[in-house]
Design a protein around this motif. Structure first.
Motif, short mmCIF file in Angstrom:
data_model
loop_
_atom_site.label_atom_id
_atom_site.label_comp_id
_atom_site.label_asym_id
_atom_site.label_seq_id
_atom_site.Cartn_x
_atom_site.Cartn_y
_atom_site.Cartn_z
N GLU A 66 30.21 81.45 53.76
CA GLU A 66 29.25 81.45 52.65
C GLU A 66 28.87 80.02 52.28
N GLU A 67 27.67 79.89 51.75
CA GLU A 67 27.21 78.61 51.22
C GLU A 67 28.16 78.18 50.10
N GLY A 68 28.57 76.91 50.11
CA GLY A 68 29.43 76.37 49.06
C GLY A 68 30.91 76.51 49.32
N ASP A 89 18.75 80.08 47.60
CA ASP A 89 17.28 80.08 47.63
C ASP A 89 16.77 81.43 48.12
N GLY A 90 17.31 82.50 47.55
CA GLY A 90 16.84 83.84 47.88
C GLY A 90 17.09 84.25 49.33
N ASP A 91 18.17 83.76 49.91
CA ASP A 91 18.54 84.06 51.31
C ASP A 91 17.48 83.58 52.30
N ARG A 92 16.84 82.44 52.00
CA ARG A 92 15.83 81.87 52.89
C ARG A 92 16.46 81.43 54.20
N THR A 93 15.91 81.92 55.31
CA THR A 93 16.42 81.59 56.64
C THR A 93 16.06 80.17 57.02
N LEU A 94 17.08 79.41 57.46
CA LEU A 94 16.88 78.06 57.95
C LEU A 94 16.76 78.04 59.47
N ARG A 114 30.23 74.03 52.57
CA ARG A 114 29.14 74.49 53.44
C ARG A 114 27.81 74.38 52.71
N SER A 115 26.80 73.83 53.39
CA SER A 115 25.48 73.66 52.78
C SER A 115 24.61 74.90 52.94
N ALA A 116 25.07 75.86 53.74
CA ALA A 116 24.34 77.11 53.97
C ALA A 116 25.35 78.19 54.35
N ALA A 117 24.87 79.42 54.38
CA ALA A 117 25.69 80.56 54.81
C ALA A 117 25.32 80.91 56.25
#
Length: 140
Positions: A66-68, A89-94, A114-117
């Motif tokens: 998970e993010e964080g 950010d609303g589960d925005r895909t990177l 973690r900076s993202a999930a």
């Protein structure tokens, strides 16, 4: 989905109640050497590094991290696809990553959160390297 790129076998057994496998993982040395993340490392270090990875399997939809959350490992995708996204950010895909791509590199180096999930988009098999094993190799 393509087949595994392991050389001859995986001498591993699934640990009850987890996705972790114990035992030796025999990854084709050629495949391991071709992973972009390790391109600049010398062969001796790569050979020592290879023994430190553990295999993990995730079913489609399962969360890798998970993010964080505390970052303590690097993942190399051996089979399947993983979606990296921002929960904040609303589960925005990177990105959607596939075979021989890696994620978690910054956590391996810094131990930062973690900076993202990351979530399995398909059934996924990854090789995971824990920060403490990586750090021990660097100290040798």
């Amino acid at each position: 989905m393509s087949s595994f790129r392991f050389s001859s076998r995986i001498d591993a057994t699934e640990r009850p109640g987890t996705s972790e496998r114990s035992g030796a993982i025999h990854v084709s040395k050629i495949e391991f050497l071709n992973i972009p993340l390790f391109a600049e490392m010398d062969r001796v270090f790569k050979a020592r590094l290879l023994t430190q990875f553990t295999q993990h399997s995730y079913r489609r939809g399962e969360l890798l991290f998970e993010e964080g959350e505390f970052g303590d490992s690097l993942y190399i995708i051996m089979q399947g696809k993983v979606r990296v996204y921002l929960q904040s950010d609303g589960d925005r895909t990177l990105a959607v990553l596939g075979e021989r791509e890696s994620l978690g590199e910054m956590s391996l180096l810094t131990g930062d959160p973690r900076s993202a999930a990351a979530r399995a988009e398909t059934d996924v098999v990854v090789l995971r390297l824990m920060k403490e094993q990586f750090d021990a190799l660097l100290e040798e």
